[in-house]
Write an enzyme that holds these catalytic residues in place. Structure first.
Site, mmCIF file in Angstrom:
data_model
loop_
_atom_site.group_PDB
_atom_site.id
_atom_site.type_symbol
_atom_site.label_atom_id
_atom_site.label_comp_id
_atom_site.label_asym_id
_atom_site.label_seq_id
_atom_site.Cartn_x
_atom_site.Cartn_y
_atom_site.Cartn_z
ATOM 1 C CB SER A 20 -0.957 -0.052 1.194
ATOM 2 O OG SER A 20 -1.957 0.921 1.106
ATOM 3 C CG ASP A 45 -6.989 -2.285 -3.264
ATOM 4 O OD1 ASP A 45 -7.275 -1.166 -2.801
ATOM 5 O OD2 ASP A 45 -5.825 -2.726 -3.310
ATOM 6 C CG HIS A 53 -5.951 -1.969 0.294
ATOM 7 N ND1 HIS A 53 -5.142 -1.628 -0.762
ATOM 8 C CD2 HIS A 53 -5.342 -1.483 1.400
ATOM 9 C CE1 HIS A 53 -4.099 -0.966 -0.311
ATOM 10 N NE2 HIS A 53 -4.188 -0.868 1.004
#
Length: 315
Positions: A163, A258, A288
């Site tokens: 991320s 996501d 995610h």
């Protein structure tokens, strides 16, 4: 794009909903950090057995950057030196730390049979952009400069993260290519944030607003960036870099549910178009953040094994 969660991912999502945890954007950054860390302890798998983990202190202009070095029981060495992955944790540049991603780093060290150095870069809003970038680049430089005494083969130095950490890894790779950093042998980008314009379709699809919701992404952005001008700075949005030619081989992972799915997919394609060797893995039924949830989501462990195999093949 229609998204159907895997059964175990759907069960985890329901559990988070039923727990009634307040959304991050409704609490302070300090409270969000505490919530995030508690969630990691619940979802992390049992860690593999490693050699004792050692703390590191990386010198930087603003003061020392805390870090940890992870050494697996089985370590690939050549002439006494081992490959190393410099890892940057996720958490929207606002939350996350060495503890939140401790088990992830242990698994990557074990699966890749390499050293992992986890970097505790400065967080926003106390330290806004580009503080995290500066720390990430400084850490990569320091590891390369001290490779020999750390037992690291500087020619087999990779960067990675999930991320926000994937964002930082991508930025470090670009900076290194352009002369502001050491030679990088590869980059592991786990559902990376690459474009703060947030204009891709997955940023507005209801099916992708799971755990990492559209509103919390904006909360992260507003804490991290100084203003609209930063959105187009490649150090914030690596997809804004003038060219991706000459970057090191990449492993790019995306998840179906996501908000960052499409920008990760596009970044992987742009790397390929630029002549960069890319291994792209998509997990259509996951959301995610799934990579850290190996206790509950078997696909997280599959992904860790796959990344480990890629790292072995790389160096």
């Amino acid at each position: 794009m229609p998204v159907t969660l895997d059964p175990d991912a759907a069960a985890v999502f329901r559990a988070f909903q039923e727990a009634g945890r307040p959304p991050y954007e409704t609490v302070t950054p300090a409270e969000a950090r505490e919530l995030y860390l508690k969630g990691r302890f619940v979802t992390n798998p049992e860690p593999p057995e490693l050699e004792p983990v050692k703390p590191l202190s990386i010198p930087a202009p603003h003061g020392a950057i805390p870090a940890r070095i992870y050494t697996p029981k089985s370590l690939r060495k050549a002439d006494g030196l081992a490959p190393c992955l410099v890892f940057f944790h996720g958490g929207g540049w606002v939350i996350g730390d060495l503890d939140s991603h401790d088990v992830v780093c242990r698994k990557l060290a074990h699966e890749g049979e390499l050293l992992v150095i986890s970097v505790d870069y400065r967080l926003a809003p106390e330290h806004k952009f580009p503080a995290a970038v500066d720390d990430a680049i400084a850490a990569a430089k320091w590891v390369a400069s001290n490779a020999g005494q750390l037992g690291i083969d500087a020619a087999r130095l990779t960067v990675g993260g999930d991320s926000a950490g994937g964002n930082l890894a991508a930025v470090v790779a670009i900076a290194a290519r352009d002369g502001n950093g050491p030679a990088i042998a590869g980059q592991v980008l786990i559902y990376p944030a690459t474009d703060f314009t947030m204009a891709h379709p997955s940023h507005s699809e209801p099916e992708t607003s799971i755990l990492l919701t559209h509103s919390v992404i904006r909360w992260f952005r507003d804490h991290y960036l100084n203003g609209a001008a930063d959105i187009h700075d490649w150090r914030a949005s690596p997809a804004r870099a003038t060219t991706l030619v000459g970057l090191p081989p990449a492993y790019v992972l995306t998840a179906g549910a996501d908000p960052l799915r499409d920008e990760g997919d596009e970044y992987a394609q742009r790397l390929k178009d630029a002549g960069v060797p890319v291994t792209y893995k998509h997990f259509p039924g996951q959301f995610h953040g799934f990579f850290t949830m190996g206790k509950l989501l078997q696909q997280a462990n599959v992904a860790a094994g796959d990344i480990g195999a890629w790292l072995k093949g790389l160096n």
